[in-house]
Design a protein around this motif. Structure first.
Motif, PDB file in Angstrom:
ATOM      1  N   ARG A  17       0.460  -1.461  -0.336  1.00  0.00           N
ATOM      2  CA  ARG A  17       0.021   0.099   0.289  1.00  0.00           C
ATOM      3  C   ARG A  17       0.942   1.202  -0.178  1.00  0.00           C
ATOM      4  O   ARG A  17       0.762   1.936  -0.257  1.00  0.00           O
ATOM      5  N   ARG A  77      -9.768  -7.866  -6.676  1.00  0.00           N
ATOM      6  CA  ARG A  77      -8.635  -8.356  -6.247  1.00  0.00           C
ATOM      7  C   ARG A  77      -7.388  -9.494  -5.697  1.00  0.00           C
ATOM      8  O   ARG A  77      -6.756  -9.681  -6.393  1.00  0.00           O
ATOM      9  N   ARG A 107       8.375  -6.433  -5.790  1.00  0.00           N
ATOM     10  CA  ARG A 107       7.994  -7.567  -4.534  1.00  0.00           C
ATOM     11  C   ARG A 107       9.785  -7.653  -4.204  1.00  0.00           C
ATOM     12  O   ARG A 107      10.198  -7.529  -2.649  1.00  0.00           O
ATOM     13  N   ARG A 111      -1.998 -13.544 -10.698  1.00  0.00           N
ATOM     14  CA  ARG A 111      -0.225 -12.625 -11.401  1.00  0.00           C
ATOM     15  C   ARG A 111       1.232 -13.700 -11.348  1.00  0.00           C
ATOM     16  O   ARG A 111       0.809 -14.670 -10.470  1.00  0.00           O
ATOM     17  N   ARG A 118       0.314 -12.428   1.681  1.00  0.00           N
ATOM     18  CA  ARG A 118      -0.032 -13.171   0.762  1.00  0.00           C
ATOM     19  C   ARG A 118       0.591 -14.170   0.444  1.00  0.00           C
ATOM     20  O   ARG A 118       0.300 -15.385   0.144  1.00  0.00           O
ATOM     21  N   ASP A 119       2.114 -13.842   0.957  1.00  0.00           N
ATOM     22  CA  ASP A 119       3.164 -14.683   0.208  1.00  0.00           C
ATOM     23  C   ASP A 119       4.008 -15.446   1.347  1.00  0.00           C
ATOM     24  O   ASP A 119       5.428 -15.359   1.311  1.00  0.00           O
TER      25      ASP A 119
HETATM   26  O1   DC Z   1      -3.279  -7.650   2.984  1.00  0.00           O
HETATM   27  P1   DC Z   1      -3.638  -6.687   2.226  1.00  0.00           P
HETATM   28  O2   DC Z   1      -4.984  -5.899   1.812  1.00  0.00           O
HETATM   29  O3   DC Z   1      -3.053  -4.882   2.737  1.00  0.00           O
HETATM   30  O4   DC Z   1      -3.004  -6.312   0.656  1.00  0.00           O
HETATM   31  C1   DC Z   1      -3.121  -5.273  -0.162  1.00  0.00           C
HETATM   32  C2   DC Z   1      -2.195  -5.933  -1.480  1.00  0.00           C
HETATM   33  O5   DC Z   1      -1.104  -5.633  -1.310  1.00  0.00           O
HETATM   34  C3   DC Z   1      -2.782  -7.015  -1.888  1.00  0.00           C
HETATM   35  O6   DC Z   1      -4.057  -7.129  -3.126  1.00  0.00           O
HETATM   36  C4   DC Z   1      -1.994  -7.420  -2.409  1.00  0.00           C
HETATM   37  C5   DC Z   1      -0.506  -7.504  -1.780  1.00  0.00           C
HETATM   38  N1   DC Z   1       0.122  -8.524  -0.883  1.00  0.00           N
HETATM   39  C6   DC Z   1       0.937  -8.674  -1.172  1.00  0.00           C
HETATM   40  O7   DC Z   1       0.968  -8.846  -2.779  1.00  0.00           O
HETATM   41  N2   DC Z   1       1.532  -9.608  -0.789  1.00  0.00           N
HETATM   42  C7   DC Z   1       1.655  -9.805   0.337  1.00  0.00           C
HETATM   43  N3   DC Z   1       2.112 -10.793   1.368  1.00  0.00           N
HETATM   44  C8   DC Z   1       0.623  -8.596   1.075  1.00  0.00           C
HETATM   45  C9   DC Z   1      -0.262  -7.781   0.440  1.00  0.00           C
END
Ligand code: DC
Length: 235
Positions: free
Chosen positions: A41, A186, A115, A193, A136-137
């Motif tokens: 963000r 989203r 990333r 991706r 997420r990862d």
């Molecule tokens: O959890 P969040 O809604 O604050 O995350 C915002 C965006 O960041 C989400 O759409 C995917 C990305 N994200 C990511 O790709 N890898 C992460 N470890 C955390 C978030």
């Protein structure tokens, strides 16, 4: 080599309750909390404030690297064992919590260069263990060797309802239908991706929070961590 106190990875889609649960687990155990989504963000915010369009991949990647290298974007320790992302030396607070920044974060997080720029900051906070990272990862890429991995999910409708209620509580203009669309869009973007897509690690525990109160989820994960701590502590 096993750490005496685990790295706890909590991954899952938007609105599954990761923030509340990760916070509760960290608090229950006295572990440091890292919200990795705030970093993506923050990259979206940096892009926006520097006049860089989210779909200009090269420019977003350069802006992310520059911001990290100059310290304009960094992760700092905050009160009560938490961490905060800082942009230009300040906590951006709710400026990174708008629907626009959520979509921006999802867009910029698809770029390998972005990333990459954020990887060291995440690893630096977790290397010694006693940390809960939500994202997420985390269990697949950032800490594939995390001792405790949880994949937290819930139905689309439940996740959209929770997000919508958060927006209402913060006075952000939103409708439930638009929020449901945003959640689905989203998820599709995050899971499809090419780099580090959202997916459950093979050795993660799946927790569906659709019908569970946050406290029940927190207690379950805290118990997993305690069992792990007990298994690695000297007899
Ligand atoms: O959890 P969040 O809604 O604050 O995350 C915002 C965006 O960041 C989400 O759409 C995917 C990305 N994200 C990511 O790709 N890898 C992460 N470890 C955390 C978030």
């Amino acid at each position: 080599m096993s750490r005496p106190k685990p790295v706890v990875a909590i991954d899952g889609p938007a609105g599954a309750g990761k923030s509340t649960v990760a916070k509760g687990v960290a608090r229950a155990l006295g572990y440091t909390l890292v919200d990795t989504g705030s970093l993506y963000r923050a990259v979206a915010l940096v892009a926006r404030t520097r006049g860089v369009a989210f779909d200009d991949r090269g420019a977003v990647e350069r802006a992310a690297h520059d911001a990290v290298n100059t310290g304009a974007l960094r992760l700092g320790r905050a009160e009560h064992n938490t961490t905060r992302v800082l942009v230009d030396g300040e906590d951006p607070g709710d400026r990174i919590r708008t629907p626009d920044m959520a979509m921006g974060a999802s867009a910029v997080s698809a770029y390998a260069g972005v990333r990459d720029a954020l990887l060291d900051a995440q690893r630096a906070f977790g290397a010694d263990g006693a940390v809960v990272l939500e994202g997420r990862d985390i269990g697949t890429v950032v800490f594939p060797d995390a001792e405790v991995k949880v994949f937290l999910t819930a139905s689309d409708e439940v996740r959209a309802r929770r997000r919508y209620e958060e927006f209402v509580a913060k006075g952000v203009a939103a409708t439930y239908e638009a929020t449901l669309d945003e959640v689905r869009q989203r998820d599709a973007q995050d899971a499809s991706r090419a780099v580090a897509p959202l997916r459950m690690a093979d050795d993660a525990v799946l927790v569906d929070s659709s019908a569970l109160a946050p406290d029940a989820v927190i207690a379950r994960i805290a118990a997993l961590v305690k069992a792990r701590e007990a298994a690695t502590s000297p007899a």
